[in-house]
Design a protein around this motif. Structure first.
Motif, mmCIF file in Angstrom:
data_model
loop_
_atom_site.group_PDB
_atom_site.id
_atom_site.type_symbol
_atom_site.label_atom_id
_atom_site.label_comp_id
_atom_site.label_asym_id
_atom_site.label_seq_id
_atom_site.Cartn_x
_atom_site.Cartn_y
_atom_site.Cartn_z
ATOM 1 N N GLU A 115 1.453 3.318 6.254
ATOM 2 C CA GLU A 115 0.391 2.798 6.614
ATOM 3 C C GLU A 115 -0.502 2.332 5.298
ATOM 4 O OE1 GLU A 115 -0.179 5.475 10.520
ATOM 5 O OE2 GLU A 115 -0.804 6.438 8.514
ATOM 6 N N ASN A 116 -0.518 2.896 3.981
ATOM 7 C CA ASN A 116 -1.188 2.568 3.063
ATOM 8 C C ASN A 116 -0.718 1.266 2.736
ATOM 9 O OD1 ASN A 116 -2.724 4.378 1.162
ATOM 10 N ND2 ASN A 116 -1.934 5.797 2.252
ATOM 11 N N ILE A 117 0.663 0.899 2.627
ATOM 12 C CA ILE A 117 1.178 -0.435 2.197
ATOM 13 C C ILE A 117 0.732 -1.283 3.065
ATOM 14 C CG2 ILE A 117 3.154 -1.810 1.566
ATOM 15 C CD1 ILE A 117 4.355 0.708 0.910
ATOM 16 N N GLU A 118 0.531 -0.978 4.454
ATOM 17 C CA GLU A 118 0.180 -1.883 5.641
ATOM 18 C C GLU A 118 -1.284 -2.485 5.360
ATOM 19 O OE1 GLU A 118 0.648 -0.505 9.627
ATOM 20 O OE2 GLU A 118 1.586 -2.265 10.199
ATOM 21 N N VAL A 119 -2.065 -1.678 5.100
ATOM 22 C CA VAL A 119 -3.601 -2.006 5.116
ATOM 23 C C VAL A 119 -3.879 -3.280 4.482
ATOM 24 C CG1 VAL A 119 -5.790 -1.414 3.964
ATOM 25 C CG2 VAL A 119 -4.493 0.375 5.324
ATOM 26 N N PRO A 120 -3.442 -3.562 3.284
ATOM 27 C CA PRO A 120 -3.779 -5.178 3.018
ATOM 28 C C PRO A 120 -2.975 -6.204 3.525
ATOM 29 C CG PRO A 120 -2.393 -3.913 1.192
ATOM 30 C CD PRO A 120 -2.863 -2.964 2.173
ATOM 31 N N LEU A 121 -2.233 -5.883 4.119
ATOM 32 C CA LEU A 121 -1.167 -6.962 4.868
ATOM 33 C C LEU A 121 -1.957 -7.328 6.171
ATOM 34 C CD1 LEU A 121 2.475 -5.484 4.280
ATOM 35 C CD2 LEU A 121 1.062 -7.363 3.078
ATOM 36 N N ARG A 122 -2.448 -6.214 6.903
ATOM 37 C CA ARG A 122 -3.370 -6.555 7.929
ATOM 38 C C ARG A 122 -4.533 -7.269 7.957
ATOM 39 N NH1 ARG A 122 -2.900 -3.189 12.652
ATOM 40 N NH2 ARG A 122 -1.517 -1.357 12.305
ATOM 41 N N TYR A 123 -4.942 -6.798 6.585
ATOM 42 C CA TYR A 123 -6.294 -7.641 6.008
ATOM 43 C C TYR A 123 -6.000 -9.118 5.931
ATOM 44 C CZ TYR A 123 -10.033 -8.871 2.721
ATOM 45 O OH TYR A 123 -10.883 -9.329 2.018
ATOM 46 N N ARG A 124 -4.856 -9.251 5.434
ATOM 47 C CA ARG A 124 -4.489 -10.917 5.374
ATOM 48 C C ARG A 124 -3.930 -11.506 6.743
ATOM 49 N NH1 ARG A 124 -1.458 -10.434 -0.452
ATOM 50 N NH2 ARG A 124 -3.195 -9.093 -1.240
ATOM 51 N N GLY A 125 -3.930 -10.761 7.709
ATOM 52 C CA GLY A 125 -3.638 -11.616 8.831
ATOM 53 C C GLY A 125 -1.975 -11.542 9.087
ATOM 54 N N ILE A 126 -1.209 -10.636 8.442
ATOM 55 C CA ILE A 126 0.191 -10.940 8.470
ATOM 56 C C ILE A 126 0.751 -10.297 9.759
ATOM 57 C CG2 ILE A 126 2.473 -10.180 7.399
ATOM 58 C CD1 ILE A 126 0.963 -10.617 4.618
ATOM 59 N N LYS A 127 1.609 -10.934 10.478
ATOM 60 C CA LYS A 127 1.955 -10.397 11.969
ATOM 61 C C LYS A 127 2.703 -9.021 11.652
ATOM 62 C CE LYS A 127 0.817 -13.856 14.566
ATOM 63 N NZ LYS A 127 0.845 -15.179 13.798
ATOM 64 N N ALA A 128 2.845 -8.337 12.567
ATOM 65 C CA ALA A 128 3.491 -7.015 12.773
ATOM 66 C C ALA A 128 4.842 -6.911 12.438
ATOM 67 C CB ALA A 128 3.297 -6.401 14.168
ATOM 68 N N ASN A 129 5.711 -7.899 12.819
ATOM 69 C CA ASN A 129 7.058 -7.709 12.507
ATOM 70 C C ASN A 129 7.242 -8.197 11.184
ATOM 71 O OD1 ASN A 129 6.322 -10.291 13.120
ATOM 72 N ND2 ASN A 129 8.146 -10.847 14.185
ATOM 73 N N GLU A 130 6.583 -9.005 10.407
ATOM 74 C CA GLU A 130 6.756 -9.419 9.095
ATOM 75 C C GLU A 130 5.953 -8.336 8.054
ATOM 76 O OE1 GLU A 130 8.181 -11.678 7.074
ATOM 77 O OE2 GLU A 130 6.916 -11.683 5.455
ATOM 78 N N ARG A 131 5.050 -7.610 8.565
ATOM 79 C CA ARG A 131 4.315 -6.455 8.027
ATOM 80 C C ARG A 131 5.553 -5.517 7.763
ATOM 81 N NH1 ARG A 131 -0.264 -6.883 11.566
ATOM 82 N NH2 ARG A 131 0.241 -4.496 12.407
ATOM 83 N N LYS A 132 6.273 -5.313 9.094
ATOM 84 C CA LYS A 132 7.268 -4.197 9.038
ATOM 85 C C LYS A 132 8.353 -4.336 7.950
ATOM 86 C CE LYS A 132 10.077 -1.413 12.430
ATOM 87 N NZ LYS A 132 11.506 -1.623 12.067
ATOM 88 N N ARG A 133 8.812 -5.817 7.950
ATOM 89 C CA ARG A 133 10.010 -6.049 7.038
ATOM 90 C C ARG A 133 9.549 -6.002 5.670
ATOM 91 N NH1 ARG A 133 11.844 -10.152 4.575
ATOM 92 N NH2 ARG A 133 9.905 -11.485 4.438
ATOM 93 N N ARG A 134 8.396 -6.508 5.304
ATOM 94 C CA ARG A 134 7.726 -6.355 4.002
ATOM 95 C C ARG A 134 7.672 -4.949 3.471
ATOM 96 N NH1 ARG A 134 3.401 -10.649 2.078
ATOM 97 N NH2 ARG A 134 4.041 -12.581 3.215
#
Ligand code: ADP
Ligand code: ADP
Length: 232
Positions: free
Chosen positions: A102-121
């Motif tokens: 979740e920590n890594i996910e925060v800035p990715l959400r903020y950038r509007g990156i989609k869930a499956n791409e977030r997971k991959r990254r």
């Protein structure tokens, strides 16, 4: 490429005016790994924060990949930062009640990156820093060195071309500091340009290029004799 031409920064407080940077000139080329050292209060953090567009400067010109940062509005600057820059801080700056994923996910959400791409990254970056099996752990369940590797994974997830690190090993013992340095070296080999502020001269020497900031100016090691500043 990151280029500063005669950049000056003044902090004005009630009684005191501090020239944190004065006519600062530096060019950082694609793919470099630079260690920045210098006395406390010499302007290293100010330089790094300006490079990362976290704070404004007073005079001079800052070009990031040819874009004149001084001419951008707040949104344009935020976009450019999100596209190009990753940050790592001494204190890791992880959110204590979010797990690593979740920590890594925060800035990715903020950038509007989609869930499956977030997971991959996120999975890829956790793998890269050797913490794939710890995704569900909270920061406090990790050692300091592991926490810093999570902070690095968080920065990497944004796919930054420039990784700016302010004393990334400052809170770590020497073994963990070396491991973090090795990770940064790997990231640099993978293509990111790295600028690292450190007071650890042993780590600094490992970097291919060393620069020193003295009194808000750059003192190249070849010019800096250790005794006095070059020029004021
Ligand atoms: P370094 O990272 O090399 O220790 P800094 O860039 O943090 O140096 O600081 C450079 C100078 O600017 C110091 O004299 C510091 O006290 C001053 N300075 C930094 N931030 C501020 C601020 N927000 N307000 C006033 N002075 C500041
Ligand atoms: P804040 O976080 O409240 O925006 P800052 O000290 O970061 O405060 O910025 C003060 C002002 O300078 C704000 O209007 C901000 O948008 C602007 N600013 C911040 N960074 C830069 C920069 N790199 N170049 C030019 N202006 C900047």
């Amino acid at each position: 490429m990151l280029q500063m031409n005669n950049v000056s920064k003044v902090y004005q407080t009630e009684m005191v005016q501090t020239h944190a940077l004065r006519d600062f000139n530096l060019q950082v080329n694609e793919g470099e790994f630079i260690a920045v050292t210098g006395p406390s209060g010499s302007g290293k953090t100010t330089f790094l924060n300006i490079a990362g567009m976290l704070e404004p400067f007073n005079e001079g010109e800052y070009l990031l990949d040819g874009v004149n940062v001084g001419s951008l509005n707040d949104n344009q600057r935020a976009d450019l930062r999100n596209q190009k820059i990753g940050f790592i801080f001494q204190g890791f700056n992880l959110i204590p009640d979010l797990n690593l994923y979740e920590n890594i996910e925060v800035p990715l959400r903020y950038r509007g990156i989609k869930a499956n791409e977030r997971k991959r990254r996120i999975e890829q970056c956790l793998e890269q820093v050797g913490l794939a099996s710890r995704a569900k752990h909270l920061p406090q369940q990790l050692s300091g060195g592991q926490q810093q590797r999570v902070a690095i994974a968080r920065a990497l997830a944004g796919k930054p071309r420039f990784l700016l690190a302010d004393e990334p090993t400052g809170n770590l013992d020497s073994l963990m500091a070396r491991q973090v340095m090795e990770l940064l070296e790997q990231i640099n080999r993978d293509g990111a340009t790295i600028v690292m502020v450190t007071h650890d001269s042993e780590l600094a020497r490992r970097a291919p290029r060393n620069i020193q900031v003295v009194d808000g100016q750059l003192a190249d090691f070849t010019l800096y004799q250790g005794a006095q500043t070059i020029k004021t």
